[in-house]
Structure formats: structure tokens, C-alpha cells
Design a protein around this motif. Structure first.
Motif, short mmCIF file in Angstrom:
data_model
loop_
_atom_site.label_atom_id
_atom_site.label_comp_id
_atom_site.label_asym_id
_atom_site.label_seq_id
_atom_site.Cartn_x
_atom_site.Cartn_y
_atom_site.Cartn_z
N ILE A 43 0.84 -1.21 0.00
CA ILE A 43 0.00 0.00 0.00
C ILE A 43 0.87 1.25 0.00
CG2 ILE A 43 -1.75 1.30 1.28
CD1 ILE A 43 -2.79 -1.41 2.35
N ILE A 44 1.90 1.26 0.83
CA ILE A 44 2.82 2.41 0.89
C ILE A 44 3.47 2.64 -0.47
CG2 ILE A 44 5.00 3.24 1.86
CD1 ILE A 44 4.20 1.76 4.46
N ILE A 45 3.99 1.59 -1.05
CA ILE A 45 4.68 1.73 -2.34
C ILE A 45 3.71 2.22 -3.40
CG2 ILE A 45 5.79 0.44 -4.21
CD1 ILE A 45 7.00 -1.36 -1.93
N TYR A 46 2.54 1.59 -3.49
CA TYR A 46 1.60 1.97 -4.53
C TYR A 46 1.15 3.42 -4.37
CZ TYR A 46 -2.17 1.80 -7.85
OH TYR A 46 -2.97 2.06 -8.93
N PHE A 47 0.74 3.79 -3.17
CA PHE A 47 0.21 5.14 -2.96
C PHE A 47 1.27 6.20 -3.25
CE2 PHE A 47 -0.66 8.97 -0.59
CZ PHE A 47 -2.00 9.20 -0.88
N TRP A 48 2.45 6.04 -2.68
CA TRP A 48 3.44 7.11 -2.79
C TRP A 48 4.12 7.16 -4.15
CZ3 TRP A 48 2.89 11.05 0.15
CH2 TRP A 48 2.27 10.90 1.38
N VAL A 49 4.24 6.04 -4.84
CA VAL A 49 4.75 6.08 -6.21
C VAL A 49 3.71 6.73 -7.12
CG1 VAL A 49 5.39 4.66 -8.21
CG2 VAL A 49 6.37 4.18 -5.98
N VAL A 89 3.16 -0.72 -11.91
CA VAL A 89 1.75 -0.46 -12.17
C VAL A 89 1.37 0.95 -11.72
CG1 VAL A 89 -0.62 -1.16 -11.62
CG2 VAL A 89 1.10 -2.89 -12.13
N ALA A 90 1.86 1.37 -10.55
CA ALA A 90 1.57 2.72 -10.07
C ALA A 90 2.13 3.78 -11.02
CB ALA A 90 2.13 2.92 -8.66
N THR A 91 3.32 3.56 -11.53
CA THR A 91 3.91 4.50 -12.48
C THR A 91 3.10 4.55 -13.77
OG1 THR A 91 6.10 4.10 -11.56
CG2 THR A 91 6.02 5.08 -13.75
N TYR A 92 2.67 3.40 -14.24
CA TYR A 92 1.85 3.34 -15.45
C TYR A 92 0.54 4.09 -15.25
CZ TYR A 92 -0.86 1.56 -19.35
OH TYR A 92 -1.63 1.47 -20.47
N VAL A 93 -0.12 3.85 -14.12
CA VAL A 93 -1.38 4.52 -13.83
C VAL A 93 -1.17 6.03 -13.73
CG1 VAL A 93 -3.19 4.80 -12.08
CG2 VAL A 93 -2.45 2.51 -12.76
N LYS A 94 -0.08 6.44 -13.09
CA LYS A 94 0.21 7.87 -12.98
C LYS A 94 0.40 8.51 -14.34
CE LYS A 94 3.11 11.27 -10.74
NZ LYS A 94 1.98 12.14 -10.49
N ASN A 95 1.09 7.81 -15.23
CA ASN A 95 1.33 8.36 -16.57
C ASN A 95 0.10 8.35 -17.46
OD1 ASN A 95 4.02 8.93 -16.01
ND2 ASN A 95 4.72 6.94 -16.74
N MET A 96 -0.85 7.47 -17.20
CA MET A 96 -2.03 7.34 -18.06
C MET A 96 -3.25 8.11 -17.57
SD MET A 96 -1.33 5.72 -20.68
CE MET A 96 0.42 5.67 -20.96
N THR A 97 -3.25 8.56 -16.33
CA THR A 97 -4.40 9.27 -15.81
C THR A 97 -4.01 10.68 -15.40
OG1 THR A 97 -4.00 8.42 -13.59
CG2 THR A 97 -5.57 7.21 -14.96
N VAL A 98 -4.98 11.56 -15.47
CA VAL A 98 -4.74 12.95 -15.09
C VAL A 98 -5.02 13.14 -13.60
CG1 VAL A 98 -5.48 15.34 -15.47
CG2 VAL A 98 -5.31 13.76 -17.39
N THR A 103 -11.55 5.33 -5.99
CA THR A 103 -12.09 4.19 -6.73
C THR A 103 -11.13 3.71 -7.81
OG1 THR A 103 -13.33 5.74 -8.11
CG2 THR A 103 -14.52 4.69 -6.29
N THR A 104 -10.56 4.64 -8.56
CA THR A 104 -9.59 4.23 -9.59
C THR A 104 -8.32 3.69 -8.96
OG1 THR A 104 -8.75 6.50 -9.78
CG2 THR A 104 -10.47 5.83 -11.34
N ASP A 105 -7.88 4.31 -7.88
CA ASP A 105 -6.68 3.83 -7.19
C ASP A 105 -6.89 2.43 -6.63
OD1 ASP A 105 -5.55 6.24 -7.78
OD2 ASP A 105 -5.50 6.98 -5.72
N TRP A 106 -8.07 2.20 -6.07
CA TRP A 106 -8.37 0.90 -5.48
C TRP A 106 -8.43 -0.19 -6.54
CZ3 TRP A 106 -13.27 0.04 -1.94
CH2 TRP A 106 -13.01 -1.00 -1.04
N ILE A 111 -5.27 -4.72 -9.46
CA ILE A 111 -4.51 -5.27 -10.58
C ILE A 111 -3.04 -5.42 -10.20
CG2 ILE A 111 -3.74 -4.82 -12.95
CD1 ILE A 111 -6.49 -3.41 -13.34
N ALA A 112 -2.50 -4.39 -9.57
CA ALA A 112 -1.09 -4.43 -9.17
C ALA A 112 -0.81 -5.55 -8.17
CB ALA A 112 -0.69 -3.08 -8.57
N ILE A 113 -1.66 -5.68 -7.18
CA ILE A 113 -1.43 -6.69 -6.15
C ILE A 113 -1.65 -8.10 -6.71
CG2 ILE A 113 -3.71 -6.79 -5.10
CD1 ILE A 113 -2.36 -6.76 -2.39
N PHE A 114 -2.55 -8.23 -7.67
CA PHE A 114 -2.76 -9.53 -8.30
C PHE A 114 -1.48 -10.00 -9.00
CE2 PHE A 114 -3.68 -11.95 -12.16
CZ PHE A 114 -4.28 -13.07 -11.62
#
Length: 168
Positions: A43-49, A89-98, A103-106, A111-114
């Protein structure tokens, strides 16, 4: 003195990531509840990245995973790879979303945790003598997903505190 304190406060999530990797305090409550365990490092890695990638870089993510492997007894690089998948996955999401919402983060965290846990399961079952159960990983994934919104709100509040102090 104020700037030094402000820098330490800004590095809070990084200190927390390393602390959880070094200590075996991890969030396994199996002594109290048979199935309750969750992985706050993910959770820490995903949120802060996702929100502040300059704070937790790939080097820190990899090194924290290495430390976790030594403490837990996994083959070196196992946790590092799973942490890097979360970061990717967090980096990809950051680059693809504004603009992201909980809800989108969750959903994207799911997907990332899977994929992260899939890699963990494959690495441990194929390349080590550690017995790993898909049921244990499933419980860990479930409870990590359940606790994600709680930590998301805490980290969002902390991030707004950091931003407010930086602008003051």
C-alpha cells in the motif's frame, strides 16, 4: 532547524517503508486471528509512487524488498521483484491518468497486487523450498485490499499536511 524537520516529515513514508521491511512487525495478526494478514508495504509503495514518485524511487523500493527478503527468509530478490511490480503499475497509472480518485486507485491497486502476488507465488513455489499456499496469499490479498481505503485516506491527509507545510 525548521527546514530539517520539514525534510524529515516529508520522508515519513520512506522511513515507514524501511521500518516495516527491517522489523518483523509486519501486519500478520495470525496469532490473534487465523487468517488476518495484510501487506502495508504494498500500500505504501503503490500510494506514494502514484502520488509523489520523487519520494519513493525504484531504488528505495528494490532495496526495501531486499531487506524484507533477508528478514523474512525469502530468496533474495523475491520481495524486491514483487515491490517493483507494484511500483511499475503505479507509475503506469500515474502516466495514463490525469486525476485519480480512491475508486480508480483501489481498482488499479487490485490489478497491481494480483500480478505482484502471482509473481511471489511463482517464484516461491518454483525456485525455493518454502511452502507457500495460494489460500494464504489470497487471504493476504483480500485483507490488503480491504485496508487500502483506510490507508489511502490517512496517506492523503498526510500528503495534504506535507503540501501545506511546504507552501507555508
Amino acid at each position: 532547524h525548521f527546514k530539517t524537520m520539514n525534510k524529515l516529515i516529508n520522508l515519513g513514508p520512506l522511513f515507514l517503508l524501511y521500518y516495516l521491511s527491517i522489523s518483523e512487525i509486519d501486519t500478520h495478526f495470525e496469532n490473534y486471528f487465523a487468517i488476518l494478514s495484510f501487506n502495508i508495504q504494498l500500500i505504501i509503495i503503490y500510494f506514494w509512487v502514484l502520488k509523489k514518485p520523487e519520494l519513493i524511487g525504484s531504488g528505495h523500493v528494490f532495496f526495501a524488498g531486499f531487506i524484507n527478503d533477508v528478514v523474512v527468509g525469502f530468496p533474495l530478490g523475491t520481495s524486491a521483484l514483487t515491490y517493483l511490480v507494484i511500483s511499475l503499475v503505479a507509475t503506469y497509472v500515474k502516466n495514463m491518468t490525469v486525476n485519480t480518485r480512491i475508486t480508480t486507485d483501489w481498482f488499479t491497486f487490485f490489478i497491481a497486487i494480483f500480478f505482484s502476488n502471482l509473481i511471489l507465488f511463482i517464484l516461491l513455489s518454483q525456485f525455493s523450498n518454502i511452502s507457500v499456499s495460494i489460500i494464504e496469499i489470497s487471504y493476504n490479498t483480500f485483507f490488503t485490499l480491504i485496508f487500502f481505503p483506510f490507508f489511502w485516506f490517512i496517506f492523503t491527509y498526510y500528503q495534504s499536511y506535507i503540501t501545506t507545510n511546504k507552501n507555508a
